[in-house]
Scaffold this motif. Sequence first.
Motif, mmCIF file in Angstrom:
data_model
loop_
_atom_site.group_PDB
_atom_site.id
_atom_site.type_symbol
_atom_site.label_atom_id
_atom_site.label_comp_id
_atom_site.label_asym_id
_atom_site.label_seq_id
_atom_site.Cartn_x
_atom_site.Cartn_y
_atom_site.Cartn_z
ATOM 1 N N THR A 172 0.811 -1.219 0.000
ATOM 2 C CA THR A 172 0.000 0.000 0.000
ATOM 3 C C THR A 172 0.845 1.271 0.000
ATOM 4 O O THR A 172 0.335 2.356 -0.259
ATOM 5 C CB THR A 172 -0.947 0.010 1.219
ATOM 6 O OG1 THR A 172 -0.178 -0.171 2.415
ATOM 7 C CG2 THR A 172 -1.969 -1.106 1.102
ATOM 8 N N TRP A 182 0.054 1.855 -6.311
ATOM 9 C CA TRP A 182 -1.175 1.577 -5.565
ATOM 10 C C TRP A 182 -2.015 2.846 -5.456
ATOM 11 O O TRP A 182 -3.234 2.829 -5.711
ATOM 12 C CB TRP A 182 -0.808 1.040 -4.182
ATOM 13 C CG TRP A 182 -1.965 0.609 -3.326
ATOM 14 C CD1 TRP A 182 -2.713 1.393 -2.496
ATOM 15 C CD2 TRP A 182 -2.503 -0.713 -3.209
ATOM 16 N NE1 TRP A 182 -3.689 0.651 -1.866
ATOM 17 C CE2 TRP A 182 -3.574 -0.657 -2.291
ATOM 18 C CE3 TRP A 182 -2.183 -1.928 -3.785
ATOM 19 C CZ2 TRP A 182 -4.318 -1.765 -1.927
ATOM 20 C CZ3 TRP A 182 -2.931 -3.052 -3.425
ATOM 21 C CH2 TRP A 182 -3.981 -2.969 -2.523
ATOM 22 N N LEU A 184 -7.343 -8.723 -7.927
ATOM 23 C CA LEU A 184 -6.835 -7.711 -6.998
ATOM 24 C C LEU A 184 -7.523 -6.374 -7.218
ATOM 25 O O LEU A 184 -7.920 -5.704 -6.261
ATOM 26 C CB LEU A 184 -5.327 -7.562 -7.165
ATOM 27 C CG LEU A 184 -4.650 -6.452 -6.334
ATOM 28 C CD1 LEU A 184 -3.293 -6.909 -5.795
ATOM 29 C CD2 LEU A 184 -4.448 -5.172 -7.165
ATOM 30 N N ASN A 212 -9.528 -4.894 -4.058
ATOM 31 C CA ASN A 212 -8.836 -3.843 -3.334
ATOM 32 C C ASN A 212 -9.224 -2.429 -3.721
ATOM 33 O O ASN A 212 -9.019 -1.490 -2.944
ATOM 34 C CB ASN A 212 -7.325 -4.009 -3.491
ATOM 35 C CG ASN A 212 -6.803 -5.296 -2.886
ATOM 36 O OD1 ASN A 212 -6.054 -6.028 -3.512
ATOM 37 N ND2 ASN A 212 -7.218 -5.614 -1.671
ATOM 38 N N TYR A 244 -5.691 -4.612 3.620
ATOM 39 C CA TYR A 244 -6.463 -4.618 2.378
ATOM 40 C C TYR A 244 -7.184 -5.957 2.292
ATOM 41 O O TYR A 244 -6.833 -6.919 2.994
ATOM 42 C CB TYR A 244 -5.542 -4.434 1.162
ATOM 43 C CG TYR A 244 -4.215 -5.157 1.278
ATOM 44 C CD1 TYR A 244 -4.105 -6.524 1.004
ATOM 45 C CD2 TYR A 244 -3.063 -4.466 1.679
ATOM 46 C CE1 TYR A 244 -2.888 -7.187 1.130
ATOM 47 C CE2 TYR A 244 -1.847 -5.125 1.813
ATOM 48 C CZ TYR A 244 -1.767 -6.486 1.539
ATOM 49 O OH TYR A 244 -0.567 -7.143 1.670
ATOM 50 N N ASN A 245 -8.198 -6.017 1.467
ATOM 51 C CA ASN A 245 -8.914 -7.271 1.273
ATOM 52 C C ASN A 245 -7.986 -8.314 0.653
ATOM 53 O O ASN A 245 -7.183 -8.001 -0.224
ATOM 54 C CB ASN A 245 -10.111 -7.070 0.343
ATOM 55 C CG ASN A 245 -11.197 -6.218 0.963
ATOM 56 O OD1 ASN A 245 -11.291 -6.107 2.185
ATOM 57 N ND2 ASN A 245 -12.035 -5.605 0.133
ATOM 58 N N THR A 246 -8.102 -9.547 1.093
ATOM 59 C CA THR A 246 -7.402 -10.646 0.431
ATOM 60 C C THR A 246 -8.452 -11.524 -0.253
ATOM 61 O O THR A 246 -9.228 -11.029 -1.048
ATOM 62 C CB THR A 246 -6.514 -11.420 1.416
ATOM 63 O OG1 THR A 246 -7.304 -11.907 2.507
ATOM 64 C CG2 THR A 246 -5.408 -10.525 1.958
ATOM 65 N N TRP A 292 -0.408 -9.956 -2.809
ATOM 66 C CA TRP A 292 -0.814 -9.571 -1.455
ATOM 67 C C TRP A 292 0.259 -9.875 -0.415
ATOM 68 O O TRP A 292 0.101 -9.530 0.754
ATOM 69 C CB TRP A 292 -2.116 -10.276 -1.079
ATOM 70 C CG TRP A 292 -3.316 -9.754 -1.799
ATOM 71 C CD1 TRP A 292 -3.592 -8.468 -2.128
ATOM 72 C CD2 TRP A 292 -4.431 -10.534 -2.269
ATOM 73 N NE1 TRP A 292 -4.812 -8.383 -2.780
ATOM 74 C CE2 TRP A 292 -5.342 -9.642 -2.877
ATOM 75 C CE3 TRP A 292 -4.751 -11.890 -2.240
ATOM 76 C CZ2 TRP A 292 -6.542 -10.067 -3.447
ATOM 77 C CZ3 TRP A 292 -5.949 -12.317 -2.807
ATOM 78 C CH2 TRP A 292 -6.841 -11.409 -3.401
#
Length: 545
Positions: A5, A10, A318, A322, A366-368, A496
């Motif tokens: 991030t 990003w 992703l 994300n 962050y979301n995985t 990730w």
Amino acid sequence: MTQLTKSTTWSALAAHTEQLAHMRSLFNQDSQRFNDMSLSACGLFLDYSKNRADSKTLALLFSLAKETQLQAKIKAMFSGDIINNTEKRAVLHTALRADASQEILVDGKNIVPEVQQTQNKMAKFVDAVTTGQWKGYTGKTITDIVSIGIGGSFLGPKIVTQALRPYWNKSLNCHFVANVDASSITEKLRLVNPETTLFVMSSKSFGTQETLTNTLSAKEWFLANGGTQADIAKHFVAVTSNVAKATEFGMDADNIFPMWDWVGGRYSLWSAIGLPIALLVGMDNFQALLAGAKEMDEHFLNAPLEQNMPVIMGLFSLLYGNFHNAQSHVVLTYDHYLRGLPAYFQQLDMESNGKSVTLSGECVQYNTGPVIWGGEGTNGQHAYHQLIHQGTALIPADFIMPLQSHNPLGEHHVQLASNCFGQTQAMMQGRTFEEAMAELSTSGLSADEQALIAKHKVMQGNKPSNTILMDKLTPSTLGALIALYEHRTFVQGALWDINSFDQWGVELGKTLGNDVLIRLQADKDASELDSSSNGLINMFRANHI
């Protein structure tokens, strides 16, 4: 912030995605979009043009992949590096489809000869069963295979044999047992004859609770229906690392097939875990399955990022998870034989990438892994597609379809294709209020009624999808398709910075389940547990017969 991030790419992606035009506009602006955003590899065709992306989006995604050293991570996996850092293991399911001439080292030892030796052993065994040389204890040939496993030892062989139904040996049937619920194995045993049934037990330790319990129940049934302890070797074989336990059970050491630590369960169908597949479709077709996967391996390892099918699919996953907060991903198979594939990809992706810490132990920010779900087209169109089209959640979709059917009949396949392509179009373009009003203009409704109904008919569109086509579903194209999703899963985890190859969440459930089992079996006091667990245990004790 984590390293990912902190990346300027990003931040640039976050800003860019907020400004991107609707996909309908992107198509209107670029007549070459389909040609520019599609590619063929390994017998598969991927149309990724119906994604929320333009050339800048793609450039940023590929830049992110390079910043995260994706290509180096891919090479590390194929080279046998210890990328499963929490269990200190290499990850080499790709070695299961390697050529005999290759050298792949684990702890300084070339593992390819052992893989080839196992495949040769499988081929000999499959030939003996399918030609009728292998006899049951009364001298009859085998007619039924009962495959007993759990997790990857069950789901991979089941889904692949189901998908390859047109290639089955007509003299064999196969039944799969995983659930420890007694109803599962009881119903399967009602279908088979002990004189003509071969049980294939798959458990690395020969002690997996569900698998061992089902195998012991199968043994009791066999002994109660005419078989003897001496006959077990003719009707039970194992895929395991624990040869001693298997031989103690009564299996012949020559009919015990190895498993290796460098192959995770959800990646194991290519190994002797795939023995039920080979028995049902023949060793030649099993080898074709491996060859299709190997071709995808080579594509993944060698193709530039910008032309790499698993990389592109992983990057889009992703992007949606994300930057668009997509919580799930749907897999829609427009082929009856592939109806089980969403469940297989569900285990592959969710068990691999359901993680919340990085490789170094930092909490991710962050979301995985998304929730993977799906089903068979066109059934889903009359059920959950409504949510995809008009619900408030963004749900990216993969559509998978062979261009040719194994069972051509009238207009069936043309209608199937029209539904598949029509759904991707509807997801992309949606329907505006003006279009809905135009459709209602001849309805005879009043202007107010038309306006009200039009509002309910509006669909935002801009819902992303990939479409994967193949000429025909064959062992080779199926192998390539499954390997595509394996590598897509790896790409996500690599980006990730998580370990896609351990499964500590699964292990916790096993540990606590075993503790509860001890309390249930020994009538041991459970008051030290939480009140819910204690209450449920007491209720079971009071009512269990």
